[in-house]
Structures are given as structure tokens and as C-alpha cells.
Design a protein around this motif. Structure first.
Motif, PDB file in Angstrom:
ATOM      1  N   ARG A 108      -7.841 -86.641  21.253  1.00 30.03           N
ATOM      2  CA  ARG A 108      -8.447 -87.875  20.744  1.00 30.03           C
ATOM      3  C   ARG A 108      -9.951 -87.663  20.532  1.00 30.03           C
ATOM      4  NH1 ARG A 108      -6.752 -93.155  21.575  1.00 30.03           N
ATOM      5  NH2 ARG A 108      -5.446 -92.494  23.336  1.00 30.03           N
ATOM      6  N   THR A 109     -10.596 -87.047  21.506  1.00 29.28           N
ATOM      7  CA  THR A 109     -12.042 -86.805  21.414  1.00 29.28           C
ATOM      8  C   THR A 109     -12.376 -85.870  20.255  1.00 29.28           C
ATOM      9  OG1 THR A 109     -12.213 -87.084  23.801  1.00 29.28           O
ATOM     10  CG2 THR A 109     -14.050 -85.984  22.704  1.00 29.28           C
ATOM     11  N   ALA A 110     -11.537 -84.848  20.051  1.00 31.25           N
ATOM     12  CA  ALA A 110     -11.810 -83.845  19.020  1.00 31.25           C
ATOM     13  C   ALA A 110     -11.277 -84.248  17.642  1.00 31.25           C
ATOM     14  CB  ALA A 110     -11.201 -82.520  19.440  1.00 31.25           C
ATOM     15  N   ARG A 111     -10.635 -85.415  17.534  1.00 27.13           N
ATOM     16  CA  ARG A 111     -10.022 -85.874  16.281  1.00 27.13           C
ATOM     17  C   ARG A 111      -9.054 -84.821  15.737  1.00 27.13           C
ATOM     18  NH1 ARG A 111     -14.603 -88.135  12.320  1.00 27.13           N
ATOM     19  NH2 ARG A 111     -12.817 -89.001  11.189  1.00 27.13           N
ATOM     20  N   LEU A 112      -8.139 -84.400  16.608  1.00 25.22           N
ATOM     21  CA  LEU A 112      -7.095 -83.450  16.244  1.00 25.22           C
ATOM     22  C   LEU A 112      -5.744 -84.157  16.327  1.00 25.22           C
ATOM     23  CD1 LEU A 112      -8.333 -80.301  18.212  1.00 25.22           C
ATOM     24  CD2 LEU A 112      -8.254 -80.550  15.719  1.00 25.22           C
ATOM     25  N   PRO A 113      -4.703 -83.601  15.655  1.00 25.13           N
ATOM     26  CA  PRO A 113      -3.386 -84.232  15.746  1.00 25.13           C
ATOM     27  C   PRO A 113      -2.968 -84.411  17.199  1.00 25.13           C
ATOM     28  CG  PRO A 113      -3.372 -82.489  14.089  1.00 25.13           C
ATOM     29  CD  PRO A 113      -4.699 -82.425  14.796  1.00 25.13           C
ATOM     30  N   PRO A 114      -2.338 -85.541  17.547  1.00 29.13           N
ATOM     31  CA  PRO A 114      -1.776 -86.565  16.659  1.00 29.13           C
ATOM     32  C   PRO A 114      -2.743 -87.695  16.281  1.00 29.13           C
ATOM     33  CG  PRO A 114      -1.116 -86.994  18.906  1.00 29.13           C
ATOM     34  CD  PRO A 114      -1.916 -85.738  18.953  1.00 29.13           C
ATOM     35  N   PHE A 115      -4.047 -87.495  16.482  1.00 33.00           N
ATOM     36  CA  PHE A 115      -5.023 -88.545  16.161  1.00 33.00           C
ATOM     37  C   PHE A 115      -5.625 -88.343  14.775  1.00 33.00           C
ATOM     38  CE2 PHE A 115      -4.721 -88.186  20.732  1.00 33.00           C
ATOM     39  CZ  PHE A 115      -4.453 -89.497  21.084  1.00 33.00           C
ATOM     40  N   ASN A 124      -6.582 -76.006  33.768  1.00 29.06           N
ATOM     41  CA  ASN A 124      -5.363 -76.461  33.099  1.00 29.06           C
ATOM     42  C   ASN A 124      -4.120 -75.890  33.763  1.00 29.06           C
ATOM     43  OD1 ASN A 124      -6.504 -78.055  30.925  1.00 29.06           O
ATOM     44  ND2 ASN A 124      -7.244 -76.141  30.043  1.00 29.06           N
ATOM     45  N   LEU A 125      -4.162 -74.608  34.096  1.00 36.46           N
ATOM     46  CA  LEU A 125      -3.033 -73.993  34.784  1.00 36.46           C
ATOM     47  C   LEU A 125      -2.835 -74.623  36.162  1.00 36.46           C
ATOM     48  CD1 LEU A 125      -0.885 -71.810  34.471  1.00 36.46           C
ATOM     49  CD2 LEU A 125      -2.505 -70.165  35.441  1.00 36.46           C
ATOM     50  N   GLY A 126      -3.948 -74.923  36.831  1.00 43.43           N
ATOM     51  CA  GLY A 126      -3.864 -75.584  38.135  1.00 43.43           C
ATOM     52  C   GLY A 126      -3.248 -76.971  38.036  1.00 43.43           C
ATOM     53  N   LEU A 127      -3.649 -77.735  37.007  1.00 45.29           N
ATOM     54  CA  LEU A 127      -3.097 -79.074  36.812  1.00 45.29           C
ATOM     55  C   LEU A 127      -1.596 -79.001  36.533  1.00 45.29           C
ATOM     56  CD1 LEU A 127      -3.628 -82.134  36.511  1.00 45.29           C
ATOM     57  CD2 LEU A 127      -4.118 -81.717  34.086  1.00 45.29           C
ATOM     58  N   LEU A 128      -1.176 -78.038  35.713  1.00 46.27           N
ATOM     59  CA  LEU A 128       0.241 -77.870  35.408  1.00 46.27           C
ATOM     60  C   LEU A 128       1.027 -77.515  36.670  1.00 46.27           C
ATOM     61  CD1 LEU A 128       2.433 -77.671  33.160  1.00 46.27           C
ATOM     62  CD2 LEU A 128       1.884 -75.233  33.015  1.00 46.27           C
ATOM     63  N   ALA A 129       0.456 -76.599  37.483  1.00 51.64           N
ATOM     64  CA  ALA A 129       1.150 -76.171  38.697  1.00 51.64           C
ATOM     65  C   ALA A 129       1.245 -77.297  39.721  1.00 51.64           C
ATOM     66  CB  ALA A 129       0.430 -74.966  39.302  1.00 51.64           C
ATOM     67  N   GLU A 130       0.187 -78.080  39.851  1.00 50.47           N
ATOM     68  CA  GLU A 130       0.145 -79.096  40.897  1.00 50.47           C
ATOM     69  C   GLU A 130       0.859 -80.384  40.504  1.00 50.47           C
ATOM     70  OE1 GLU A 130      -0.521 -80.450  44.615  1.00 50.47           O
ATOM     71  OE2 GLU A 130      -1.004 -78.449  43.849  1.00 50.47           O
ATOM     72  N   HIS A 131       0.688 -80.802  39.249  1.00 57.47           N
ATOM     73  CA  HIS A 131       1.214 -82.123  38.851  1.00 57.47           C
ATOM     74  C   HIS A 131       2.204 -82.080  37.690  1.00 57.47           C
ATOM     75  CE1 HIS A 131      -1.612 -84.066  41.560  1.00 57.47           C
ATOM     76  NE2 HIS A 131      -2.574 -83.312  41.060  1.00 57.47           N
ATOM     77  N   GLY A 132       2.431 -80.899  37.125  1.00 51.10           N
ATOM     78  CA  GLY A 132       3.455 -80.763  36.100  1.00 51.10           C
ATOM     79  C   GLY A 132       2.987 -81.104  34.693  1.00 51.10           C
ATOM     80  N   TYR A 133       3.914 -80.953  33.746  1.00 44.83           N
ATOM     81  CA  TYR A 133       3.596 -81.175  32.330  1.00 44.83           C
ATOM     82  C   TYR A 133       3.214 -82.625  32.061  1.00 44.83           C
ATOM     83  CZ  TYR A 133       4.119 -81.207  27.251  1.00 44.83           C
ATOM     84  OH  TYR A 133       3.887 -81.350  25.906  1.00 44.83           O
ATOM     85  N   HIS A 134       3.793 -83.535  32.817  1.00 53.67           N
ATOM     86  CA  HIS A 134       3.498 -84.966  32.626  1.00 53.67           C
ATOM     87  C   HIS A 134       1.991 -85.211  32.687  1.00 53.67           C
ATOM     88  CE1 HIS A 134       4.095 -89.320  32.937  1.00 53.67           C
ATOM     89  NE2 HIS A 134       3.196 -89.295  33.903  1.00 53.67           N
ATOM     90  N   ALA A 135       1.325 -84.655  33.699  1.00 53.56           N
ATOM     91  CA  ALA A 135      -0.121 -84.873  33.857  1.00 53.56           C
ATOM     92  C   ALA A 135      -0.919 -84.095  32.823  1.00 53.56           C
ATOM     93  CB  ALA A 135      -0.555 -84.468  35.267  1.00 53.56           C
ATOM     94  N   LEU A 136      -0.539 -82.836  32.587  1.00 53.03           N
ATOM     95  CA  LEU A 136      -1.297 -82.016  31.635  1.00 53.03           C
ATOM     96  C   LEU A 136      -1.216 -82.587  30.226  1.00 53.03           C
ATOM     97  CD1 LEU A 136      -2.959 -79.491  31.018  1.00 53.03           C
ATOM     98  CD2 LEU A 136      -0.817 -78.242  30.719  1.00 53.03           C
ATOM     99  N   SER A 137      -0.049 -83.073  29.822  1.00 52.15           N
ATOM    100  CA  SER A 137       0.104 -83.601  28.464  1.00 52.15           C
ATOM    101  C   SER A 137      -0.798 -84.811  28.236  1.00 52.15           C
ATOM    102  CB  SER A 137       1.564 -83.966  28.193  1.00 52.15           C
ATOM    103  OG  SER A 137       2.025 -84.961  29.087  1.00 52.15           O
ATOM    104  N   ARG A 138      -0.949 -85.654  29.245  1.00 54.71           N
ATOM    105  CA  ARG A 138      -1.838 -86.820  29.095  1.00 54.71           C
ATOM    106  C   ARG A 138      -3.290 -86.378  28.959  1.00 54.71           C
ATOM    107  NH1 ARG A 138       3.518 -87.598  29.899  1.00 54.71           N
ATOM    108  NH2 ARG A 138       4.091 -89.792  30.030  1.00 54.71           N
ATOM    109  N   GLN A 139      -3.680 -85.340  29.706  1.00 57.44           N
ATOM    110  CA  GLN A 139      -5.047 -84.842  29.585  1.00 57.44           C
ATOM    111  C   GLN A 139      -5.272 -84.211  28.207  1.00 57.44           C
ATOM    112  OE1 GLN A 139      -7.050 -82.626  32.845  1.00 57.44           O
ATOM    113  NE2 GLN A 139      -7.194 -80.935  31.369  1.00 57.44           N
TER     114      GLN A 139
END
Length: 742
Positions: free
Chosen positions: A635-642, A614-629
Motif C-alpha cells: 500500500r505504501t509503495a503503490r504496488l499491486p494489489p493497490f 520477515n523470516l522471523g515473522l513467518l516462523a513465529e506467527h505464520g503466513y497470516h501475519a506476514l501477508s498482512r505486513q
């Protein structure tokens, strides 16, 4: 047996946690237009008198006249604003809270005390036509009056009585000149005078780049209807300029704009920028105001004189006479959620309020909350993006600095010290971010391993050097530093870890010739100290800033080209499912302080876990990519906002009492749900910090796929708790849409 008709009463909401209304006889009071919801009254309640708000009446009471008490005083001839009344009732219903307590929270303190809804006024004195043409010899025998007349002639728009008195003039001189027809007095309101005719702008708007112009054009498409938009813009991309030009469009139509900012520390900076741009009044609402100042601002907004209102979380309850737009800056920020009492979320109330008024809503952030991002991605909000910075340099990427097996000096890796030195030698500024105030997280005995623990919480006490003491940042208890270990008597007591004070000390040792400014809650307690420090920094001289998240939020630091994050690992592995989202937002926000002007920025992030995906994804592609992941994981865990959540918090000095009620409440709720899966009930479980302030904390979590199902279950649970004898022995609260599990 004679029949006694039920007495006609008015029903009043009082500042009480009880979710009920109270019946009172009208007595001799009769409003000109009858009893209406929103009128304030003073009533006896127990052994004291309190201010309440009429909800309905006259209606028949179930009580006899002998059991009822009359209203003591009618405080208003007209009810409080209807839109404010609607918002308070909606808030109480949505957050399962007492209506009386909600109304109490939403009113300025002076209205709660019975003061009328009116801004403070002053007399302002001006020359009349006769006063402008009077011959000097006319006042030859009254030299003080002549001096006063001369002074007023230098102020064609007039002077208030207080300013005249400050120059040593007495009221007798004013009255004498008024009697001679040379001056006249009129009343002005202190908070916000009516907008003057002429240009709205004191300074011209800045030119927009292509993305800003596209976003503003999209906002202009629906200025007269509910139009929710998420403005996702990288730090320094010019979101504020979009806000300013949207507000200008509203003000040109005589419509009001409400702007929410997360914290009081940002309010003076935002106010200054808005007041520099506009020639019309801009009023502020935040916790730093005095009670009269808050009432003045509230009244100016309610009357429509103030067209621009800027405030923190509680400003969402400001009444607006002619609402035009609501803007929530840094909409992701946790400060918008009230964490005790009435646990409302100002951003979510902004959504409800904009929908009610049928006006545009603009949510702005470089790191949107997953809730808002989900609404934008599924089309419920319009998604506007700003990827281009106002400066010619793109946002700096995070560079991970591996701390494993590395010697550190004052908590800093050698490569980081080298980068700091190069930045300062180039005449630039650097920011060192450590989200932990104090000197060190705790004090420990090197001989036996004893650690300084709080006697009231399951937490270590933080070591402070200024002044020297041990403090718990959870319950605020303090105690003196021990001379020796209380367990083994050893004098070898050592500070473990680093806070802002220790980092400041280390940097002063490494760079003794340069100023080091520490910005945290301890160093900015004095009024205006934050603004004074930032003014020093903005002069542009080479310096080092050390700070907590206070520095990460919205401050424009044009001369900072290097940001160092001392420890990025703190929030990566916390128990709260929102911890990673919040940590990523904070890292991106603090990284955005670098390279905002004429020079590119660099961000160094020290970590013991450089391989974390996760830290690697944030460093390489920014919050835009991490937030989508993260959205996919939720969604899978049925947690907010789902899904939708509520958290029952139970606390008591007796662990057994808290456990008993939590177990009974969870069992009763599961019985009422009768095995259905529309609402899920988890717990009871201990809170992440079970003992805090000598009270034991337990949680029961409710979740549902539909908001209506959750609220039905919450409503039933609240009624069950209010009728439970066990619940009277403990403290409990229900948190709708909790933002933290602590």
C-alpha cells in the motif's frame, strides 16, 4: 463509369498475432440459421488453408470482390457455445491479445484442425429378450456364436466391440447373432455417459468439523448468484471436503462444477479422490491427454453430460452447458498464469466467468495471494477461514537453523542430521526440500575461478550427474563435462552448491539402509513415475524424500513427520517485489506436508539469515501475519494489489534494436500521456536476466491506480507498436497483470 456495390462478406478471426479480422466472400455456403458469431469455417490464408471463427457478417467490405477470396468450407451448422464465445472475446480484450489467436488457444487441437464438436462413440452389444431365453441347442452348428452369446450373458450391461474383438471374436459372429434377433447394438459416447439415476455418491461424505460446517453453510447461502469466497485454510484443514460437499449440492440440482488445480501432477490424485466419492462421471482436462481424449472431455462438458470437470490452467476455457460453481484450488499458485503467448491468468478469468454466469466462485488456499486476500479484507470476497486441522495436531511452526560458522555434511547441519536420524528410527518418514534440481548449481575451477556459464544466457550452467552433463535451465542448452578447465587447463574442477541429485547422494551416504526417493522434473519425466513413487511412499515404510516444489503442492503424505528446508534464503532478497510473497507461500506449503495424520510434525529451516525480520515473522506467527505486513508495504509503495500493472517485454538478437524500440515506445507513451499522473511509465530497463537464448530482453513498466486508465494506455501502446516499423524488427509482448518480472 458503372457503380460496383461493396460485396457482402463475413468477418473471420484467424490464428494470427495480428489484432484484426479478415474479410471473406461466403461463396456458396449458407448456414441454415444464417451467419452467426462462433461458426467455424475453413478459409485460404496465404498459401495454406486454416480454420477460423466467424465474428460478424454479412457486412459490406471496403475491398472489391476481386481482392477477396471465398470461404472454402463451412464446418459447423451451429455456433460454438455462446458462453465460451463470450469468454474468448473478454480474454482477448482484457489481455490486449489477438482475438483469432485467443480462439485458437481456447479450442482443443482437433477443433482447430476442423473436426466436428462431437465425442467419440462406440458400438455396445447386449442380449435381447430372445437372446436371454434361447435354447443352447439352437446354436449347436455355430459354436463360436454360442460362445459369444455365453460371454455376453455374463455382461448384462453389454460389451463394446473392441472388448469383444480382444477375446478373438469376429464381426461376422456379431452380425449373425444380430440377424437372428439374439443381440442388439447401440451407440455410446466414450467420454462421459449421461448421469445414471440413483445416488450421486459412491462413498458417503465425511463428517465436518465446526469450521468446515460453518464455511459450507456460508457457501449454501447463495448457490444461485455470483458469490465470490476466499477459503483460507491451513494445510490439512479439510478444504477438499468442503469442495466435495459443495459439488454434491450442485450435482443434485443437475448443475456442473469446474475445479481448477495448479499442475498436472496433482490432477491424478484429485481425480482419484473425486471418483471415489461420486458415482457420476468426472472428466479431466490437462496437457497429459491425447487430442481425442481432450475433445471427448470438452464435448462432454459442453453437452452437460459431465457434471464434474477437473483441469489445469487451460480448463478455464471449457464450455459448460449448465454452470453451477467454479472452484480454484491453491489459488495463489503461479502455474495459473500463462507466461508466454496469450498471457492470461486462469484464476482471474474464473472470477470474470463466475460473474458472467452469476454463479458462486470458491478460491481455496492455505497461503492466499495478496490480490485475493486484499479483496477478502476489503469485503469484495467473503472471507472464510479454517484454522483447525483434520488431525489433532496443529500446524508445525518453522524452526530456524542457523548455518553461520557451522560445519555441514552434504549440505546438512549436525542438528538436522540428528533430527532426521531420530525420525527414521521412530519408523516415520522425512522430506528434504531443496528447490534446485541437478547435482550442483554450477561447476568451477578451484585454480583460476572459472565457472561454467551458458553461451546463450546470462546464467551459470547446472551440473547434472544423471546423465553427466552441464545444462542451462533457462534455454535448455546442454554440453558435455570438460576434462579440464578451459581457461587454465587445471583438472581441479569442483561442484559448487547442492541440488536434488547431490542431496540424494548425501542422504544415501548418511542413511545407506533406507530408501531415498528423489522427486523433481528430471526424475518424473516418465509417464506415471510420480504416481508410482508416491504409492511407494504411502505404504508407510521409513524413507527419505528429496524434492523440489513439486512435493510442496497439495500432496497428502500421512507418514511424513519431519520437513527439512535446506536453503530458505534464495527468494528473500530477489529483485522481484513478489519474491518474498512467493517464497513465504512455498515455505508454508512445504511445511504443511509434516504431521498430517497420527503424529505431530516438525519443520527445520536452514538459513544464513536467521535474524531477517520477515523470516522471523513467518516462523513465529505464520503466513497470516506476514501477508498482512506485506499488504501494508505494498500500500505504501503503490504496488499491486493497490495499483494495476502491465509490462511491455521487448526482445531481439540485436541489443541495439531492442534498446531503440524500448526507448521509442516509452517516449511515445509519455508523450501521449502528456505529463498526467493517471498512468506511470517506468523504463526501459534490462530484464533481470538481460540475455536469454541469445536474445536481449528489456522491459517498460506501466502502472495506474485505476484499471480503466491502464487499459486505455495499453490499447494506445499496442496500436502504436503495430504501426511502428521498428517493432517489426523485434519480438514484443504486453503482459497484463504480470506475476513475475523475469
Amino acid at each position: 463509369m458503372t457503380y460496383s456495390p461493396a460485396p457482402a462478406v463475413i468477418r473471420v478471426a484467424l490464428p494470427s498475432p495480428l489484432r484484426r479480422l479478415f474479410d471473406y466472400l461466403p461463396g456458396s455456403h449458407a448456414p441454415a440459421d444464417g451467419w452467426q458469431p462462433g461458426l467455424r469455417v475453413k478459409v485460404p490464408f496465404g498459401r495454406r488453408e486454416v480454420v477460423g471463427v466467424v465474428v460478424e457478417g454479412p457486412v459490406a467490405s471496403e475491398l472489391s470482390a476481386e481482392q477477396l477470396r471465398p470461404v472454402t468450407a463451412l464446418l459447423d451448422e451451429e455456433p460454438l457455445p455462446a458462453s465460451w464465445w463470450w469468454l474468448c472475446r473478454f480474454t482477448a480484450r482484457y489481455y490486449q491479445h489477438s482475438l483469432g489467436d485467443t480462439l485458437h488457444h481456447a479450442m482443443p487441437a482437433l477443433l482447430r484442425q476442423g473436426r466436428p464438436l462431437a465425442g467419440r462413440t462406440q458400438e455396445q452389444w447386449q442380449l435381447t429378450a430372445a437372446g436371454r431365453n434361447v435354447a443352447p441347442e439352437t446354436l449347436k452348428r455355430a459354436p463360436r456364436q454360442a460362445e459369444l452369446l455365453a460371454m455376453l450373458s455374463q455382461h448384462p450391461h453389454g460389451l463394446v466391440t473392441q472388448a469383444i474383438s480382444a477375446q478373438g471374436f469376429q464381426r461376422d459372429a456379431l452380425r449373425a447373432l444380430q440377424h437372428k434377433g439374439l443381440i442388439t447394438a447401440h451407440t455410446i459416447t466414450l467420454a462421459a455417459p449421461p448421469p445414471a439415476a440413483g445416488s450421486l455418491l459412491a462413498n458417503p461424505a465425511l463428517p465436518l468439523h465446526q469450521e468446515q460446517a460453518t464455511a459450507l453453510a456460508a457457501l449454501h447461502e447463495k448457490l444461485d448468484d455470483y458469490h465470490p469466497c476466499l477459503l483460507e485454510g491451513v494445510t490439512g484443514s479439510g478444504k477438499t471436503e468442503v469442495y466435495l460437499q459443495l459439488i454434491e449440492a450442485m450435482a443434485s440440482k443437475g448443475r456442473q462444477s469446474l475445479v481448477l488445480v495448479p499442475e498436472i501432477g496433482l490432477t491424478p490424485q484429485t481425480l482419484a479422490r473425486f471418483r471415489q466419492r461420486f458415482s457420476i462421471p468426472v472428466v479431466a482436462l490437462h496437457s497429459g491427454l491425447t487430442d481425442p481424449e481432450r475433445l471427448d472431455a470438452w464435448e462432454a462438458a459442453a453437452s452437460g453430460r459431465a457434471l464434474i470437470i477437473i483441469g489445469t490452467r487451460s480448463a478455464i476455457f471449457t464450455p459448460l452447458a449448465n454452470p453451477g460453481v467454479i472452484i480454484v484450488d491453491e489459488e495463489h499458485d503461479g502455474s495459473y498464469k500463462q507466461q508466454d503467448g496469450l498471457r492470461y491468468h486462469a484464476r482471474d478469468l474464473a472470477v470474470a466467468r463466475a460473474h458472467h454466469h452469476r454463479i458462486p466462485l470458491l478460491l481455496g488456499s492455505a497461503t492466499p495471494s495478496l490480490e485475493s486476500l486484499h479483496q477478502a479484507l476489503n469485503g469484495h470476497y467473503r472471507h472464510l477461514r479454517l484454522t483447525q486441522r483434520a488431525s489433532r495436531f496443529p500446524p508445525a511452526k518453522l524452526e530456524l537453523v542457523d548455518l553461520r560458522h557451522r560445519h555441514r555434511q552434504g549440505g546438512l547441519a549436525p542438528s538436522v542430521i540428528k533430527a532426521l536420524s531420530a525420525t527414521l528410527d521412530a519408523g516415520h518418514q522425512a522430506l528434504v526440500f531443496i528447490n534446485r534440481r541437478g547435482f550442483a548449481p554450477t561447476l568451477a575451477c578451484h585454480a583460476c575461478g572459472w565457472m561454467a556459464e551458458c553461451h546463450q544466457c546470462d546464467a551459470k550452467m547446472t551440473l547434472h550427474r544423471q546423465p553427466p552433463l552441464l545444462a542451462c535451465h533457462h534455454c535448455d542448452s546442454r554440453r558435455a563435462l570438460p576434462d579440464a578447465c578451459p581457461e587454465c587447463g587445471s583438472g581441479d574442477l569442483r561442484a559448487l552448491g547442492a541440488g536434488t541429485e547431490r542431496t540424494e547422494e548425501s542422504l544415501l551416504g548418511l542413511f545407506p539402509k533406507l530408501p531415498v526417493y528423489r522427486i523433481d522434473r528430471d526424475s518424473t519425466r516418465r509417464r506415471d513415475s510420480l504416481e508410482q513413487t508416491l504409492r511407494e511412499v504411502q505404504r508407510g515404510e521409513p524413507c527419505l524424500l528429496v524434492g523440489t516444489q513439486m512435493l510442496a503442492k497439495g500432496h497428502h503424505l500421512p507418514h511424513v513427520t519431519l520437513v527439512v528446508v535446506l536453503n530458505a534464503d534464495g527468494g528473500l532478497y530477489a529483485a522481484d517485489f513478489r519474491a518474498l510473497e512467493h517464497s513465504a507461500q512455498l515455505l508454508e506449503q512445504v511445511a504443511g506436508r509434516a504431521g498430517r495424520a497420527a503424529h505431530p510434525g516438525r519443520v527445520l529451516v536452514q538459513t544464513l539469515h536467521p535474524d531477517d525480520p520477515n523470516l522471523g515473522l513467518l516462523a513465529e506467527h505464520g503466513y497470516h501475519a506476514l501477508s498482512r505486513q506485506l499488504l501494508e508495504e505494498r500500500r505504501t509503495a503503490r504496488l499491486p494489489p493497490f495499483c494495476f500493472m502491465a509490462l511491455l517485454r521487448i526482445e531481439s538478437p540485436q541489443e541495439e534494436a531492442a534498446q531503440a524500440l524500448a526507448t521509442q515506445a516509452a517516449g511515445a507513451l509519455r508523450g501521449w500521456l502528456a505529463g498526467g499522473d493517471s498512468v506511470r511509465c517506468l523504463g526501459p530497463v534490462p530484464a533481470p536476466m538481460e540475455r536469454r537464448q541469445n536474445r536481449y530482453h528489456l522491459h517498460v513498466m506501466l502502472s495506474a491506480d485505476k484499471r480503466s486508465q491502464l487499459h486505455r494506455a495499453c490499447s494506445w501502446l499496442v496500436q502504436w507498436l503495430e504501426s511502428s516499423r521498428e517493432a517489426r524488427k523485434v519480438r514484443w509482448s504486453l503482459d497484463i497483470d504480470p506475476q513475475t518480472l523475469s
